[in-house]
Enzyme design. Structure first.
Site, PDB file in Angstrom:
ATOM      1  N   GLU A  41       0.869  -1.166   0.000  1.00  0.00           N
ATOM      2  CA  GLU A  41       0.000   0.000   0.000  1.00  0.00           C
ATOM      3  C   GLU A  41       0.910   1.220   0.000  1.00  0.00           C
ATOM      4  O   GLU A  41       1.532   1.549   1.007  1.00  0.00           O
ATOM      5  CB  GLU A  41      -0.897   0.004   1.242  1.00  0.00           C
ATOM      6  N   ARG A  45       1.067  10.280   0.644  1.00  0.00           N
ATOM      7  CA  ARG A  45       1.554  11.352   1.513  1.00  0.00           C
ATOM      8  C   ARG A  45       2.773  12.047   0.930  1.00  0.00           C
ATOM      9  O   ARG A  45       3.126  13.141   1.357  1.00  0.00           O
ATOM     10  CB  ARG A  45       1.894  10.793   2.904  1.00  0.00           C
ATOM     11  N   LYS A 129     -11.002  -0.480   7.031  1.00  0.00           N
ATOM     12  CA  LYS A 129      -9.767  -0.361   7.803  1.00  0.00           C
ATOM     13  C   LYS A 129     -10.116   0.140   9.196  1.00  0.00           C
ATOM     14  O   LYS A 129     -10.733   1.203   9.334  1.00  0.00           O
ATOM     15  CB  LYS A 129      -8.804   0.605   7.106  1.00  0.00           C
TER      16      LYS A 129
END
Length: 320
Positions: A41, A45, A129
Site C-alpha cells: 500500500e 503522503r 480499515k
C-alpha cells in the site's frame, strides 16, 4: 468477496510504505516479494507516491500494489491511472467510496466508530480499515464493535507491529493487517533491501506459526489402531480418544484405521489459517492434494495434504 480483497486476505499482511524517491520503488517491491509479501500500500503522503505506484505496476506484476492515504476522488483517479489495484483511505469519505464502488474498485476506508461502520454497511462494503487501531482502543474495542456489523471484515492499521499483529489476525473478523514496520522510510531511503526482505520473512513466519501437532501411524484396521493407541497411552501416560477414522494418543499420535497418504504415515503441521498457509507455501512451488481438503460448516479449510512426501511420510496442514 472481491478477488483482489481475497488475494490480500490470503497474503495476510499489507506493508504500508511511504516512498520519497520513486526510483527506489521497484527495488522495494522486489524486496517485499522476496520476503513472501507480494503486496504494497503506497501512500499518497509523498510527492513520489503516484510515480512509485506506476513503476511497481509496470515492472513488478507479481506485486499487488494499492494506494493509501487517498483523501478524495481526484487523488483516487490519479492512483488508478498509475496502476493501483485497490484504494485505502484514512477516513470515511462517501464520495470516494461511491466512486470506487461505481468502478468496481476495492476500497477500504478508515473507520473507528459505529457511525462510520454503519455508513460502510449501508454502502455495501465488504471490508474496512480499523484505524488508528491501537489508538482507537485496540483489539478489545474492535471486538466490541464488530459483532454489531456482522457483514464487515476488518484490516487493522495504526500501531500494528510484529508484537501484536498475530493477535489481531487471531480474531476471525480480522482478515489482514496493515503495517509499516517491515519497510520503514529509513530502510527504503537506505535501500536496505536485504533487511526489508528479512523483516518480511519474519512477519510471514510469525503469522503462519507452524507447529508440529501430531504424527499419524498407518495401522490398517480399527482393531490395530485401537490397540496401538492404547499401548502408546499406557507407556507415556497419554489420554486415549476414539474417533471414526482414527484413534488418538492425545496429543502426539494419531493411529489411522484406513489408508491415508504416506507409506510410513503422516506428519500434521498446525497453523492458524490453512488457506493463508497454502498461499504462502504455494509461493515456494508447493502443491496440494485437493481431494484431501476438509472444511468446516463455514467453508473454511480445516486440513489438507501436501502433494509430496518426506522419507515416506506425507504432510498435512491443519488449523489449530
Amino acid at each position: 468477496m472481491n478477488k483482489i480483497l481475497q488475494q490480500l486476505c490470503r497474503i495476510g499482511i499489507v506493508p504500508v510504505v511511504s516512498v520519497e524517491d520513486a526510483g527506489k520503488a521497484v527495488g522495494l517491491a522486489n524486496a517485499l516479494a522476496a520476503g513472501g509479501i507480494p503486496a504494497a500500500e503506497v501512500t499518497f503522503r509523498t510527492q513520489a507516491g503516484e510515480e512509485a505506484i506506476r513503476l511497481i505496476a509496470e515492472n513488478c506484476p507479481q506485486v499487488l500494489v494499492g494506494a493509501g492515504t487517498i483523501l478524495n476522488v481526484g487523488q483516487c483517479q490519479r492512483a488508478l491511472s498509475a496502476g493501483a489495484k485497490f484504494i485505502v483511505s484514512p477516513g470515511y469519505d462517501e464520495d470516494l467510496v461511491s466512486y470506487c464502488l461505481g468502478l468496481g474498485v476495492p476500497v477500504i476506508p478508515g473507520c473507528a466508530n459505529a457511525s462510520d461502520l454503519g455508513r460502510a454497511v449501508t454502502a455495501g462494503l465488504e471490508m474496512v480499515k480499523f484505524f488508528p487501531a491501537e489508538q482507537a482502543g485496540g483489539l478489545p474495542a474492535l471486538k466490541a464493535l464488530a459483532p454489531v456489523f456482522p457483514r464487515l471484515s476488518f484490516m487493522p492499521t495504526g500501531g500494528i507491529s510484529i508484537k501484536n499483529f498475530s493477535e489481531y489476525l487471531g480474531y476471525d473478523r480480522v482478515r489482514l493487517c496493515g503495517g509499516s514496520w517491515m519497510a520503514k522510510s529509513e530502510l527504503i531511503e537506505g535501500e536496505q533491501w536485504d533487511k526489508i526482505t528479512a523483516l518480511c520473512r519474519q512477519a510471514v513466519g510469525t503469522m503462519l506459526n507452524f507447529t508440529l501437532q501430531h504424527v499419524g501411524l498407518p495401522c490398517g484396521s480399527a482393531d490395530a489402531a485401537a490397540s496401538t493407541a492404547r499401548a502408546i497411552c499406557r507407556l507415556f501416560g497419554l489420554e486415549y480418544r476414539q474417533g471414526n477414522t482414527s484413534d488418538f494418543a492425545v496429543p502426539f499420535v494419531e493411529c489411522c484405521k484406513a489408508e491415508l497418504p504416506g507409506t510410513h504415515g503422516h506428519i500434521a503441521i498446525g497453523t492458524p489459517d490453512v488457506e493463508r498457509a497454502e498461499f504462502h507455501l504455494g509461493l515456494q512451488g508447493t502443491e496440494f492434494l485437493e481431494h484431501t481438503r476438509k472444511v468446516d460448516d463455514k467453508g473454511r479449510t480445516k486440513a489438507i495434504y501436501l502433494n509430496q512426501t518426506f522419507a515416506g511420510f506425507a504432510v498435512h496442514l491443519m488449523r489449530k
